[in-house]
Design an enzyme around this catalytic site. Structure first.
Site, PDB file in Angstrom:
ATOM      1  N   SER A   3      -0.485  -0.549 -12.878  1.00 33.71           N
ATOM      2  CA  SER A   3      -1.740  -0.008 -13.417  1.00 33.71           C
ATOM      3  C   SER A   3      -1.945   1.474 -13.102  1.00 33.71           C
ATOM      4  O   SER A   3      -2.942   2.062 -13.518  1.00 33.71           O
ATOM      5  CB  SER A   3      -2.917  -0.802 -12.840  1.00 33.71           C
ATOM      6  OG  SER A   3      -3.082  -0.494 -11.467  1.00 33.71           O
ATOM      7  N   GLY A  48     -18.188   6.083  -6.589  1.00 33.71           N
ATOM      8  CA  GLY A  48     -17.365   7.283  -6.535  1.00 33.71           C
ATOM      9  C   GLY A  48     -16.824   7.477  -5.136  1.00 33.71           C
ATOM     10  O   GLY A  48     -16.328   6.547  -4.512  1.00 33.71           O
ATOM     11  N   GLY A  52      -7.475   1.818  -4.577  1.00 33.80           N
ATOM     12  CA  GLY A  52      -7.566   2.698  -3.401  1.00 33.80           C
ATOM     13  C   GLY A  52      -6.253   3.413  -3.131  1.00 33.80           C
ATOM     14  O   GLY A  52      -6.238   4.588  -2.727  1.00 33.80           O
ATOM     15  N   ASP A  53      -5.142   2.730  -3.370  1.00 33.23           N
ATOM     16  CA  ASP A  53      -3.827   3.354  -3.166  1.00 33.23           C
ATOM     17  C   ASP A  53      -3.615   4.468  -4.190  1.00 33.23           C
ATOM     18  O   ASP A  53      -3.061   5.525  -3.870  1.00 33.23           O
ATOM     19  CB  ASP A  53      -2.720   2.309  -3.305  1.00 33.23           C
ATOM     20  CG  ASP A  53      -2.864   1.201  -2.281  1.00 33.23           C
ATOM     21  OD1 ASP A  53      -3.337   1.486  -1.164  1.00 33.23           O
ATOM     22  OD2 ASP A  53      -2.515   0.049  -2.597  1.00 33.23           O
ATOM     23  N   LYS A  55       0.821  -1.221   0.000  1.00 36.57           N
ATOM     24  CA  LYS A  55       0.000   0.000   0.000  1.00 36.57           C
ATOM     25  C   LYS A  55       0.853   1.268   0.000  1.00 36.57           C
ATOM     26  O   LYS A  55       0.565   2.226  -0.721  1.00 36.57           O
ATOM     27  CB  LYS A  55      -0.953  -0.014   1.199  1.00 36.57           C
ATOM     28  CG  LYS A  55      -1.975  -1.141   1.093  1.00 36.57           C
ATOM     29  CD  LYS A  55      -3.030  -1.087   2.149  1.00 36.57           C
ATOM     30  CE  LYS A  55      -3.841  -2.372   2.164  1.00 36.57           C
ATOM     31  NZ  LYS A  55      -4.487  -2.695   0.874  1.00 36.57           N
ATOM     32  N   GLU A  71      -0.071  -0.904   7.113  1.00 34.77           N
ATOM     33  CA  GLU A  71       0.663  -2.163   6.895  1.00 34.77           C
ATOM     34  C   GLU A  71       2.001  -2.154   7.623  1.00 34.77           C
ATOM     35  O   GLU A  71       2.822  -3.044   7.414  1.00 34.77           O
ATOM     36  CB  GLU A  71       0.863  -2.425   5.397  1.00 34.77           C
ATOM     37  CG  GLU A  71      -0.405  -2.917   4.716  1.00 34.77           C
ATOM     38  CD  GLU A  71      -0.195  -3.357   3.277  1.00 34.77           C
ATOM     39  OE1 GLU A  71      -0.985  -4.194   2.807  1.00 34.77           O
ATOM     40  OE2 GLU A  71       0.733  -2.841   2.605  1.00 34.77           O
TER      41      GLU A  71
HETATM   42  O1  RIB Z   1      -3.758  -2.196  -1.786  1.00 31.33           O
HETATM   43  C1  RIB Z   1      -3.210  -3.182  -2.613  1.00 31.33           C
HETATM   44  C2  RIB Z   1      -1.975  -3.753  -1.986  1.00 31.33           C
HETATM   45  O2  RIB Z   1      -2.344  -4.416  -0.791  1.00 31.33           O
HETATM   46  C3  RIB Z   1      -1.254  -4.791  -2.796  1.00 31.33           C
HETATM   47  O3  RIB Z   1      -0.313  -4.229  -3.673  1.00 31.33           O
HETATM   48  C4  RIB Z   1      -0.681  -5.712  -1.750  1.00 31.33           C
HETATM   49  O4  RIB Z   1       0.715  -5.671  -1.682  1.00 31.33           O
HETATM   50  C5  RIB Z   1      -1.296  -5.274  -0.436  1.00 31.33           C
HETATM   51  O5  RIB Z   1      -0.435  -4.517   0.312  1.00 31.33           O
END
Ligand code: RIB
Length: 332
Positions: free
Chosen positions: A283, A217, A243-244, A43, A139
């Site tokens: 992506s 959205g 989301g990231d 993330k 994380e």
């Molecule tokens: O949010 C997606 C990510 O969650 C992935 O790339 C995976 O590594 C986890 O961390």
């Protein structure tokens, strides 16, 4: 506070092991998958790449990696996206990994083995001189995230927290967060209650909260009121990292001094594009690709906005007006 300066992302990096299958297995089920690939992910690293590709402020990342082969594609991916790295090298833990099953309807199930990400500590935070925004996720250890938010607030740096993966958060951490970004499930966990988005947001003591709503959205509540942004329609292939992408692009836009409305629109467009391709960092679109999508889309249709307002637990009238106008959070 935090209006200009670099963006520092402090968080995770994982090598993603992705297998495609008809569906994500249920507990106890085995499914025969198809092709397998590895992608740069995590993330924190995904958000740093999204921020750097969005342009504007320089992006730095504090990351812990193992002393192993998995670290190499992660470091080179971040550097080639233009992210300046501060690496904590762990000789006693492997680089973080994530095991992802991606279904044909673009859903996924992810299990993360944190490895080196769990070694990030309070003392690893570099000087915040020249940093305008600090972007955090969950994380890495919660006490580390809490310490970084505290130091950033004390230095006048804007703190943006993406509360993913979902977990309950201590008040001490929330007190140092300026912008919280959550999806629907994460909001329920942070609020510690069921109910509508509006009801749950009323329980979250953060000035600005952004809620991502996938194909609907997103919405946000800040001191000025509500902000609604409809999704950009796409054919989703892989939602991993969407989301990231949203978080990185949002912080880049806020760091450039853009309004929350404009930042939400860019973040929604970028995360839509991220769903059209495989992989997490692979992506994430460039700023030119996001601008092209934005230029091709005018105002969202009123029906879509009404659906979004109702999904937020707001009266339908809240959908009136220009696509990203703010509405009072509490009309009473
Ligand atoms: O949010 C997606 C990510 O969650 C992935 O790339 C995976 O590594 C986890 O961390």
């Amino acid at each position: 506070m935090g209006e200009t300066g670099s963006v520092l992302v402090a968080g995770s990096a994982n090598l993603d092991f992705v297998v495609r299958a008809h569906h994500v297995p249920a507990p106890g089920e085995t499914v025969l998958g198809r092709d397998f690939s590895t992608f740069a992910g995590g993330k924190g690293a995904n958000q740093a790449v999204a921020c750097a590709r969005a342009g504007g402020a320089p992006t730095r990342m504090l990351v812990a990696l193992g002393d192993d082969a998995f670290a190499l594609p992660l470091e080179s991916g971040l550097r080639s996206a233009g992210v300046q790295l501060e690496v904590v090298r762990c000789t006693d833990r492997p680089t973080g990994t994530a095991f992802i099953c991606l279904s044909d309807d673009a859903e996924n199930a992810i299990t993360v083995a944190p490895g080196a990400n769990a070694a990030l500590r309070a003392e690893h935070l570099p000087s915040l001189q020249g940093i305008g925004s600090l972007l955090l996720q969950l994380e890495t250890p919660l006490e580390t995230v809490t310490a970084y938010a505290r130091d950033a607030t004390a230095s006048g740096v804007r703190v943006v927290l993406n509360a993913a993966p979902a977990r309950a958060l201590p008040e001490e951490l929330l007190a140092d967060v300026d912008v919280l970004v959550v999806n629907r499930g994460e909001l329920a966990t942070v609020a510690g209650s069921s109910g509508s988005i509006a009801e749950q947001l009323a329980r979250v003591p953060v000035a600005t909260v952004v809620v991502t709503l996938g194909a609907h959205g997103c919405c946000a509540r800040d001191p000025a009121g509500w902000h609604l942004q409809s999704a950009f329609p796409i054919a989703a292939v892989d939602t991993t990292g969407a989301g990231d992408t949203f978080c990185g692009v949002l912080v880049a836009a806020l760091g450039r001094g853009e309004s929350l409305d404009k930042a939400l629109r860019a973040a929604c467009a970028a995360s839509a594009l991220a769903c059209t391709r495989l992989g997490a960092q692979a992506s994430i679109p460039s700023s030119e690709q996001v601008q092209a999508l934005l230029a091709g889309h005018g105002d969202a249709d009123p029906g879509q906005r009404r659906t979004l307002a109702v999904a937020c637990g707001l009266p339908e009238e809240a959908a009136a007006g220009v696509p990203t106008s703010a509405h009072r959070a509490d009309p009473a």
